[in-house]
Design a protein around this motif. Structure first.
Motif, PDB file in Angstrom:
ATOM      1  N   CYS A  21       0.841  -1.204   0.000  1.00 48.54           N
ATOM      2  CA  CYS A  21       0.000   0.000   0.000  1.00 48.54           C
ATOM      3  C   CYS A  21       0.872   1.248   0.000  1.00 48.54           C
ATOM      4  CB  CYS A  21      -0.920  -0.009   1.226  1.00 48.54           C
ATOM      5  SG  CYS A  21      -1.942   1.466   1.360  1.00 48.54           S
ATOM      6  N   ASN A  25       0.837   3.692  -3.308  1.00 49.31           N
ATOM      7  CA  ASN A  25       0.265   5.036  -3.136  1.00 49.31           C
ATOM      8  C   ASN A  25       1.323   6.094  -2.850  1.00 49.31           C
ATOM      9  OD1 ASN A  25      -2.723   4.517  -3.326  1.00 49.31           O
ATOM     10  ND2 ASN A  25      -2.140   3.002  -1.769  1.00 49.31           N
ATOM     11  N   TRP A  46      -2.335   3.744   5.197  1.00 51.72           N
ATOM     12  CA  TRP A  46      -3.764   3.581   4.923  1.00 51.72           C
ATOM     13  C   TRP A  46      -4.270   2.202   5.302  1.00 51.72           C
ATOM     14  CZ3 TRP A  46      -3.941   6.220  -0.578  1.00 51.72           C
ATOM     15  CH2 TRP A  46      -3.548   7.565  -0.412  1.00 51.72           C
ATOM     16  N   THR A  47      -3.340   1.327   5.682  1.00 51.95           N
ATOM     17  CA  THR A  47      -3.734   0.046   6.251  1.00 51.95           C
ATOM     18  C   THR A  47      -2.709  -0.313   7.311  1.00 51.95           C
ATOM     19  OG1 THR A  47      -4.337  -2.255   5.795  1.00 51.95           O
ATOM     20  CG2 THR A  47      -2.542  -1.354   4.485  1.00 51.95           C
ATOM     21  N   CYS A 123      -7.430   5.126   2.755  1.00 47.56           N
ATOM     22  CA  CYS A 123      -7.460   4.112   1.702  1.00 47.56           C
ATOM     23  C   CYS A 123      -8.535   4.441   0.663  1.00 47.56           C
ATOM     24  CB  CYS A 123      -7.754   2.760   2.351  1.00 47.56           C
ATOM     25  SG  CYS A 123      -8.431   1.501   1.262  1.00 47.56           S
ATOM     26  N   MET A 125      -9.239   2.104  -1.746  1.00 50.89           N
ATOM     27  CA  MET A 125      -9.395   0.781  -2.351  1.00 50.89           C
ATOM     28  C   MET A 125      -8.653   0.736  -3.697  1.00 50.89           C
ATOM     29  SD  MET A 125     -12.600  -1.811  -3.025  1.00 50.89           S
ATOM     30  CE  MET A 125     -13.728  -1.452  -1.719  1.00 50.89           C
ATOM     31  N   CYS A 126      -7.547   1.477  -3.735  1.00 48.23           N
ATOM     32  CA  CYS A 126      -6.735   1.541  -4.963  1.00 48.23           C
ATOM     33  C   CYS A 126      -7.628   1.821  -6.171  1.00 48.23           C
ATOM     34  CB  CYS A 126      -5.941   0.254  -5.161  1.00 48.23           C
ATOM     35  SG  CYS A 126      -4.547   0.077  -4.039  1.00 48.23           S
ATOM     36  N   PRO A 136      -6.424  -4.346  -5.843  1.00 48.85           N
ATOM     37  CA  PRO A 136      -5.673  -3.464  -4.947  1.00 48.85           C
ATOM     38  C   PRO A 136      -4.290  -4.033  -4.658  1.00 48.85           C
ATOM     39  CG  PRO A 136      -7.904  -3.788  -4.128  1.00 48.85           C
ATOM     40  CD  PRO A 136      -7.719  -4.738  -5.273  1.00 48.85           C
ATOM     41  N   CYS A 138      -2.676  -4.213  -1.911  1.00 49.93           N
ATOM     42  CA  CYS A 138      -2.588  -4.997  -0.662  1.00 49.93           C
ATOM     43  C   CYS A 138      -3.035  -6.439  -0.882  1.00 49.93           C
ATOM     44  CB  CYS A 138      -3.415  -4.330   0.435  1.00 49.93           C
ATOM     45  SG  CYS A 138      -5.127  -4.015  -0.014  1.00 49.93           S
TER      46      CYS A 138
END
Ligand code: SF4
Ligand code: SF4
Ligand code: SF4
Length: 274
Positions: A21, A25, A46-47, A123, A125-126, A136, A138
């Motif tokens: 992630c 990003n 974000w996660t 996040c 969700m890509c 995504p 992740c």
């Protein structure tokens, strides 16, 4: 509608999803300052993976609620629930009021407290990846299949199948199927998930109704509207000032570079004529 299913029983806490992630990003790799995070989430994370007793690891991220409280609380439409499922953010519209942060039942949106021009981050969700048919970052990175991407209805069916096949292994519940009106990010677990502000006893009613009723009935008391707006306009003013300063600095830098470059050419020219 798309979604993500995370099966807590399969997670080994390797953090590959977190790293993927950050890379996908282009987030700042520094570990978030402890005062800005209680659950590992931050403007640059974000996660996160929350370690629980008995080697349980729980991945936290935006739940991408079907009726998101953050979207309904945002007075300028900077947050939007897309048709396909991801809840996305338009920083050009954001005025920095942080109502979304107060409205989110899962404590997901985070603020860039340390930057001169702060925004809210979370996040997506890509969204850019999933819009072109990719999954995504992740879920792609997860080596155990603990977190998987797919059609939300199919993920719910898959989760229920796993419960049916192993009823002794799981709590008989797909977390996110109905809570707060349902979420696009779902969980299967063998432990309760109501820890670290993760309020999974929120009921089935979508929260925007409550948000709006609170906003419409007691606007000045709810969240201190006046003070928040003053803060918001201060932030906008500050952002504009910072942008103007940056543009000025860049123009000055360019002018100096041009002058230096011209001078160099002239000198070279003179040299070559000699
Ligand atoms: S979890 Fe919070 S930030 Fe994410 S969509 Fe739901 S209300 Fe919005
Ligand atoms: S869906 Fe994308 S933005 Fe969200 S946690 Fe996974 S990698 Fe990060
Ligand atoms: S990559 Fe998969 S197994 Fe590793 S921490 Fe993330 S969800 Fe768990």
């Amino acid at each position: 509608m798309i979604g993500i299913l995370t099966d807590v029983t399969k997670c080994i806490g390797c953090h590959k999803c977190v790293g993927a992630c950050v890379d996908a990003n282009k987030l700042d790799k520094h570990i978030p300052a402890p005062q800005h995070t209680s659950d590992g989430l931050a403007a640059n994370r974000w996660t996160s993976i929350i370690k629980q007793p008995d080697s349980h690891y729980v991945r936290k991220q935006c739940r991408h609620c079907l009726e998101p409280a953050c979207v309904s609380a945002c007075i300028v439409g900077a947050l939007k629930k897309t048709k396909s499922g991801p809840v996305v953010y338009d920083k050009k519209k954001c005025i920095g009021c942080r109502y979304c942060m107060m409205a989110c039942p899962y404590g997901v949106p985070k603020y860039e407290w340390d930057t001169p021009v702060p925004y809210v981050r979370k996040c997506t969700m890509c969204y850019e990846r999933v819009s072109v048919g990719k999954q995504p970052a992740c879920t792609e990175a997860c080596p155990t299949g603990a977190t998987v991407f797919g059609d939300r209805d199919k993920l719910i069916a898959e989760a229920k199948l796993r419960i049916t096949k192993n009823p002794e292994k799981y709590i008989n519940r797909v977390f996110g199927e109905v809570e707060v009106g349902g979420t696009s990010v779902l969980y299967l677990s063998d432990i309760p998930l109501g820890f670290l502000g993760w309020k999974d006893d929120l009921g089935k009613e979508a929260l925007p109704k409550l948000t709006w009723s609170a906003l419409s009935k007691v606007p000045t008391e709810f969240l201190g509207m006046g003070a928040a707006m003053t803060g918001a306009f201060w932030i906008i003013g500050r952002r504009n000032k910072m942008r103007a300063m940056k543009v000025k600095e860049e123009a000055e830098k360019k002018a100096v570079e041009n002058e230096t470059g011209d001078a160099g050419t002239e000198e070279k020219g003179e040299d070559s004529n000699e």
